[in-house]
Design a protein around this motif. Structure first.
Motif, PDB file in Angstrom:
ATOM      1  N   SER A  12      50.636 -19.408  28.199  1.00 51.38           N
ATOM      2  CA  SER A  12      49.260 -18.924  28.038  1.00 51.38           C
ATOM      3  C   SER A  12      48.318 -20.088  27.791  1.00 51.38           C
ATOM      4  O   SER A  12      47.214 -20.152  28.371  1.00 51.38           O
ATOM      5  CB  SER A  12      49.157 -17.977  26.846  1.00 51.38           C
ATOM      6  OG  SER A  12      49.580 -16.706  27.152  1.00 51.38           O
ATOM      7  N   ASN A  13      48.750 -20.999  26.913  1.00 49.69           N
ATOM      8  CA  ASN A  13      47.911 -22.181  26.628  1.00 49.69           C
ATOM      9  C   ASN A  13      47.720 -23.027  27.881  1.00 49.69           C
ATOM     10  O   ASN A  13      46.608 -23.533  28.163  1.00 49.69           O
ATOM     11  CB  ASN A  13      48.533 -23.033  25.519  1.00 49.69           C
ATOM     12  CG  ASN A  13      48.227 -22.468  24.147  1.00 49.69           C
ATOM     13  OD1 ASN A  13      47.268 -21.714  23.998  1.00 49.69           O
ATOM     14  ND2 ASN A  13      49.016 -22.823  23.166  1.00 49.69           N
ATOM     15  N   TYR A  16      45.440 -21.137  30.105  1.00 49.11           N
ATOM     16  CA  TYR A  16      44.099 -21.153  29.513  1.00 49.11           C
ATOM     17  C   TYR A  16      43.455 -22.531  29.696  1.00 49.11           C
ATOM     18  O   TYR A  16      42.291 -22.644  30.066  1.00 49.11           O
ATOM     19  CB  TYR A  16      44.169 -20.763  28.033  1.00 49.11           C
ATOM     20  CG  TYR A  16      42.828 -20.799  27.350  1.00 49.11           C
ATOM     21  CD1 TYR A  16      41.890 -19.805  27.597  1.00 49.11           C
ATOM     22  CD2 TYR A  16      42.493 -21.838  26.464  1.00 49.11           C
ATOM     23  CE1 TYR A  16      40.668 -19.845  26.986  1.00 49.11           C
ATOM     24  CE2 TYR A  16      41.274 -21.877  25.859  1.00 49.11           C
ATOM     25  CZ  TYR A  16      40.338 -20.873  26.121  1.00 49.11           C
ATOM     26  OH  TYR A  16      39.103 -20.925  25.525  1.00 49.11           O
ATOM     27  N   THR A  17      44.237 -23.600  29.432  1.00 47.00           N
ATOM     28  CA  THR A  17      43.732 -24.967  29.564  1.00 47.00           C
ATOM     29  C   THR A  17      43.354 -25.231  31.021  1.00 47.00           C
ATOM     30  O   THR A  17      42.301 -25.797  31.332  1.00 47.00           O
ATOM     31  CB  THR A  17      44.796 -25.984  29.085  1.00 47.00           C
ATOM     32  OG1 THR A  17      45.166 -25.677  27.753  1.00 47.00           O
ATOM     33  CG2 THR A  17      44.279 -27.394  29.150  1.00 47.00           C
ATOM     34  N   LYS A  18      44.266 -24.801  31.917  1.00 48.00           N
ATOM     35  CA  LYS A  18      44.018 -24.999  33.337  1.00 48.00           C
ATOM     36  C   LYS A  18      42.776 -24.218  33.754  1.00 48.00           C
ATOM     37  O   LYS A  18      41.926 -24.727  34.505  1.00 48.00           O
ATOM     38  CB  LYS A  18      45.249 -24.557  34.128  1.00 48.00           C
ATOM     39  CG  LYS A  18      45.230 -24.998  35.560  1.00 48.00           C
ATOM     40  CD  LYS A  18      46.549 -24.632  36.212  1.00 48.00           C
ATOM     41  CE  LYS A  18      46.564 -25.141  37.623  1.00 48.00           C
ATOM     42  NZ  LYS A  18      47.774 -24.818  38.324  1.00 48.00           N
ATOM     43  N   ALA A  19      42.663 -22.997  33.288  1.00 46.45           N
ATOM     44  CA  ALA A  19      41.509 -22.151  33.625  1.00 46.45           C
ATOM     45  C   ALA A  19      40.234 -22.769  33.070  1.00 46.45           C
ATOM     46  O   ALA A  19      39.176 -22.774  33.726  1.00 46.45           O
ATOM     47  CB  ALA A  19      41.709 -20.747  33.093  1.00 46.45           C
ATOM     48  N   THR A  20      40.310 -23.322  31.867  1.00 43.83           N
ATOM     49  CA  THR A  20      39.144 -23.965  31.261  1.00 43.83           C
ATOM     50  C   THR A  20      38.732 -25.172  32.085  1.00 43.83           C
ATOM     51  O   THR A  20      37.545 -25.372  32.352  1.00 43.83           O
ATOM     52  CB  THR A  20      39.456 -24.380  29.802  1.00 43.83           C
ATOM     53  OG1 THR A  20      39.882 -23.244  29.060  1.00 43.83           O
ATOM     54  CG2 THR A  20      38.265 -24.994  29.125  1.00 43.83           C
ATOM     55  N   HIS A  21      39.730 -25.985  32.504  1.00 48.23           N
ATOM     56  CA  HIS A  21      39.422 -27.160  33.346  1.00 48.23           C
ATOM     57  C   HIS A  21      38.824 -26.739  34.684  1.00 48.23           C
ATOM     58  O   HIS A  21      37.855 -27.351  35.173  1.00 48.23           O
ATOM     59  CB  HIS A  21      40.677 -28.010  33.569  1.00 48.23           C
ATOM     60  CG  HIS A  21      41.097 -28.816  32.355  1.00 48.23           C
ATOM     61  ND1 HIS A  21      40.239 -29.623  31.662  1.00 48.23           N
ATOM     62  CD2 HIS A  21      42.303 -28.924  31.707  1.00 48.23           C
ATOM     63  CE1 HIS A  21      40.872 -30.205  30.655  1.00 48.23           C
ATOM     64  NE2 HIS A  21      42.151 -29.781  30.656  1.00 48.23           N
ATOM     65  N   GLU A  22      39.426 -25.715  35.254  1.00 48.67           N
ATOM     66  CA  GLU A  22      38.899 -25.239  36.550  1.00 48.67           C
ATOM     67  C   GLU A  22      37.490 -24.703  36.376  1.00 48.67           C
ATOM     68  O   GLU A  22      36.620 -24.926  37.219  1.00 48.67           O
ATOM     69  CB  GLU A  22      39.817 -24.159  37.133  1.00 48.67           C
ATOM     70  CG  GLU A  22      41.047 -24.719  37.764  1.00 48.67           C
ATOM     71  CD  GLU A  22      41.946 -23.632  38.355  1.00 48.67           C
ATOM     72  OE1 GLU A  22      41.463 -22.520  38.649  1.00 48.67           O
ATOM     73  OE2 GLU A  22      43.137 -23.911  38.525  1.00 48.67           O
ATOM     74  N   LYS A  23      37.297 -23.976  35.253  1.00 51.57           N
ATOM     75  CA  LYS A  23      35.977 -23.433  34.955  1.00 51.57           C
ATOM     76  C   LYS A  23      34.972 -24.584  34.817  1.00 51.57           C
ATOM     77  O   LYS A  23      33.878 -24.551  35.388  1.00 51.57           O
ATOM     78  CB  LYS A  23      36.015 -22.597  33.670  1.00 51.57           C
ATOM     79  CG  LYS A  23      34.672 -22.088  33.222  1.00 51.57           C
ATOM     80  CD  LYS A  23      34.818 -21.305  31.921  1.00 51.57           C
ATOM     81  CE  LYS A  23      33.688 -21.682  31.028  1.00 51.57           C
ATOM     82  NZ  LYS A  23      33.778 -21.189  29.691  1.00 51.57           N
ATOM     83  N   GLU A  24      35.381 -25.621  34.060  1.00 50.80           N
ATOM     84  CA  GLU A  24      34.501 -26.769  33.866  1.00 50.80           C
ATOM     85  C   GLU A  24      34.234 -27.475  35.204  1.00 50.80           C
ATOM     86  O   GLU A  24      33.114 -27.893  35.497  1.00 50.80           O
ATOM     87  CB  GLU A  24      35.111 -27.742  32.851  1.00 50.80           C
ATOM     88  CG  GLU A  24      35.046 -27.230  31.425  1.00 50.80           C
ATOM     89  CD  GLU A  24      35.796 -28.126  30.432  1.00 50.80           C
ATOM     90  OE1 GLU A  24      36.336 -29.186  30.843  1.00 50.80           O
ATOM     91  OE2 GLU A  24      35.837 -27.764  29.255  1.00 50.80           O
ATOM     92  N   ASP A  25      35.292 -27.599  36.044  1.00 48.48           N
ATOM     93  CA  ASP A  25      35.123 -28.216  37.369  1.00 48.48           C
ATOM     94  C   ASP A  25      34.168 -27.391  38.229  1.00 48.48           C
ATOM     95  O   ASP A  25      33.294 -27.937  38.912  1.00 48.48           O
ATOM     96  CB  ASP A  25      36.474 -28.358  38.092  1.00 48.48           C
ATOM     97  CG  ASP A  25      37.326 -29.504  37.537  1.00 48.48           C
ATOM     98  OD1 ASP A  25      36.743 -30.343  36.796  1.00 48.48           O
ATOM     99  OD2 ASP A  25      38.525 -29.553  37.857  1.00 48.48           O
TER     100      ASP A  25
END
Length: 198
Positions: A12-13, A16-25
């Protein structure tokens, strides 16, 4: 079960981290795209404004040139009109002075010498001497002196003075009137002024 929860938490982390990075990208790309789009739009607006300004400047320059050209033409026309008025005034004054000259004894000598020279130049034949109506007082004296027919000028223009000597036989004539001389001088003066732009 603990390890599965750990693994799930870790997974999950990671997601979540990957999703956050993708979101930021995605946000960075969107902001970059938005900034690029704004820059592009700004450049388009600036280019359009520049072209409009350049068009306006050309239009203003053209109007300025037309106004200057029109003003110069009006000045030249005014100058030409004034020059013609001055020339007319000068030659009107000269005409007046010539009329006054025809009343002098000096003019009588001039007239007789001019007629004598022109009669010799025109050649033998039936000769007519034409003089101004103002010179009628010399009519008889001229007939006696030259032995030719003397005629008073009866034309449209006043010849002022001088003479026209005509050989009827060979159809030649010499116009040595004061009016003719004045007109010749007037034309020479006008040509001279045109060359010098006076």
């Amino acid at each position: 079960m603990g390890s599965i929860n750990n693994k799930l938490d870790k997974f999950s982390n990671t997601i979540y981290t990957k999703a956050t990075h993708e979101k930021e990208d995605i946000i960075k790309k969107a902001e970059k795209n938005r900034a690029n789009a704004l820059k592009e739009k700004e450049l388009d607006c600036l280019e359009t404004a520049y072209l409009n300004i350049q068009h306006s400047i050309r239009s203003i320059d053209q109007q300025k040139k037309e106004m200057v050209s029109k003003a110069l033409m009006e000045q030249k026309k005014s100058l030409l009109n004034r020059r013609e008025e001055i020339i007319e005034e000068v030659f009107s004054l000269v005409k007046k002075k010539l009329r006054e000259y025809t009343l002098t004894e000096e003019y009588k000598d001039y007239l007789f010498k001019t007629i004598d020279a022109n009669v010799k130049q025109i050649g033998e034949g039936n000769i007519h001497i034409i003089i101004s109506k103002n010179d009628e007082k010399y009519l008889q004296e001229l007939k006696e002196r030259f032995g030719h027919e003397v005629i008073l000028y009866d034309g449209y223009d006043d010849i002022i003075g001088g003479c026209i000597v005509e050989n009827v036989d060979n159809r030649r004539y010499i116009n040595d009137t004061l009016l003719e001389s004045l007109q010749e001088k007037s034309q020479e003066f006008i040509k001279s002024c045109n060359m010098k732009s006076c």
